[in-house]
Design a protein around this motif. Sequence first.
Motif, mmCIF file in Angstrom:
data_model
loop_
_atom_site.group_PDB
_atom_site.id
_atom_site.type_symbol
_atom_site.label_atom_id
_atom_site.label_comp_id
_atom_site.label_asym_id
_atom_site.label_seq_id
_atom_site.Cartn_x
_atom_site.Cartn_y
_atom_site.Cartn_z
ATOM 1 N N GLU A 132 71.299 -65.940 -125.550
ATOM 2 C CA GLU A 132 72.166 -65.110 -124.713
ATOM 3 C C GLU A 132 71.793 -63.620 -124.819
ATOM 4 O OE1 GLU A 132 76.250 -65.958 -125.583
ATOM 5 O OE2 GLU A 132 76.060 -68.100 -125.101
ATOM 6 N N GLN A 133 72.556 -62.784 -124.186
ATOM 7 C CA GLN A 133 72.285 -61.351 -124.090
ATOM 8 C C GLN A 133 72.041 -60.718 -125.467
ATOM 9 O OE1 GLN A 133 75.398 -59.164 -122.148
ATOM 10 N NE2 GLN A 133 74.564 -57.166 -122.681
ATOM 11 N N GLY A 134 70.911 -60.012 -125.585
ATOM 12 C CA GLY A 134 70.606 -59.298 -126.821
ATOM 13 C C GLY A 134 70.254 -60.190 -127.996
ATOM 14 N N GLY A 135 70.137 -61.486 -127.778
ATOM 15 C CA GLY A 135 69.804 -62.410 -128.863
ATOM 16 C C GLY A 135 68.306 -62.455 -129.128
ATOM 17 N N THR A 136 67.936 -62.908 -130.322
ATOM 18 C CA THR A 136 66.524 -62.960 -130.713
ATOM 19 C C THR A 136 66.209 -64.278 -131.411
ATOM 20 O OG1 THR A 136 66.392 -60.546 -131.021
ATOM 21 C CG2 THR A 136 64.704 -61.884 -132.101
ATOM 22 N N LEU A 137 65.110 -64.895 -131.010
ATOM 23 C CA LEU A 137 64.569 -66.063 -131.703
ATOM 24 C C LEU A 137 63.171 -65.724 -132.183
ATOM 25 C CD1 LEU A 137 64.411 -69.067 -132.551
ATOM 26 C CD2 LEU A 137 63.519 -69.541 -130.251
ATOM 27 N N ILE A 138 62.945 -65.877 -133.500
ATOM 28 C CA ILE A 138 61.599 -65.788 -134.074
ATOM 29 C C ILE A 138 61.275 -67.170 -134.625
ATOM 30 C CG2 ILE A 138 60.111 -64.703 -135.794
ATOM 31 C CD1 ILE A 138 61.962 -62.277 -135.739
ATOM 32 N N SER A 139 60.281 -67.818 -134.049
ATOM 33 C CA SER A 139 59.925 -69.181 -134.445
ATOM 34 C C SER A 139 58.525 -69.192 -135.043
ATOM 35 C CB SER A 139 59.988 -70.111 -133.237
ATOM 36 O OG SER A 139 59.562 -71.409 -133.573
#
Length: 390
Positions: free
Chosen positions: A208-215
């Motif tokens: 969602e808005q402003g979210g971050t995923l580092i995989s």
Amino acid sequence: MYDIEKKNINLKDFHMDAQDHSYVEELTQIDKNDSEQLLNVGVDILEKGRAGTFIQKDRSVIHCKSMQEGVEIMGISQAVSTYDWLQNYVWKNIDPDTDEFTAQAKEIPHEGYFIRALPGVKLENPIQSCLYIAKDGFSQNVHNIMIAEEGSEIHIINGCATAPHLHTGLHVGVSEFFIKKGAKVTFTMIHDWGKNISVRPRTVTHVEQGGTLISNYISLKPVGSLQMFPTTYLDGEGAIALFNSVLVAGKGSHLDVGSRVVLNAPQTRAEIISRGITSGGTIIARGDMTGKYPGIKAHLECKGLILNNGLMHAIPELRAYVPGVEMSHEAAVGKIDQREIEYLMARGLDEDQAVSTIVRGFLNVDIKGLPQSLKTKLDKAISETQKDMM
């Protein structure tokens, strides 16, 4: 989708049942052979510097606890029976009829984890989880749910492994991740499956808005057949997805690995970085990015190195549906440059040492968000891997 040297699997070749394993209160009580395998994929059996732990052996949750307030960790069956609202998340991202593997995970489920960070909770230490197969010929069908509520920050270290005695096995992992407004998730996978194990993860994430995923995905040891193509949807303004992978395929290993990111909102950003070395096996490295909104930024980079023959196939794909997007890709496949070897030999290294140094440098990608203790273990694993390849 998977049409290049496709590795077919007959689900009837695997058992769908396994004995129940006893719950252990302390990870130090786990069988020595099992604990050594867990250590290889980043699990700390002393649980120092961990916010929580989830360990599953075959179909049994054998250890599960949270060690920080505001973090919920439990088996998926317990979570579904505890929270009625969880029905709004289960099978929301992934259709169980997507393929035969998702259908099997729906029809014959074998637990899986539920991890949830409550709103505003920021973890100082990572959560560790491990999905472990001990029964020969077993198909482990798991369904995982991860929810990072608004403003939360969590890091999950997910290690997957098999017992040393296994000849064959199948892991089917359906994972649905939900990253809410302003939340940040770092998800690091370290896999050590075995030469004849087949692995079929199926993962979809919404940010969602402003979210971050580092995989981060690391597979340095032999695996029979691995096929994964996680998809992430950046649905809110300013959402970010960063993917890093380090892959090694020895003789007999077949890795079909990639990532897809769909940039659905303004100011979203994505990056996919892949490094692969084949020393006799096959690596199909896929990257797929779709830009659907002006102002998005996306970059895809895939580099492959061939040692002792094998196949390295890079498949970068970019799609843009509107003007004003900024998308790029870079792909390169080759062998070690003889000039680099000669340069190092001129400075006192023999040929094997020179090649080993180049391989180590190629594998040492700067992976964001790793605890120092895990970086040290990975450095050691990379060192051992390069020796095996030489």
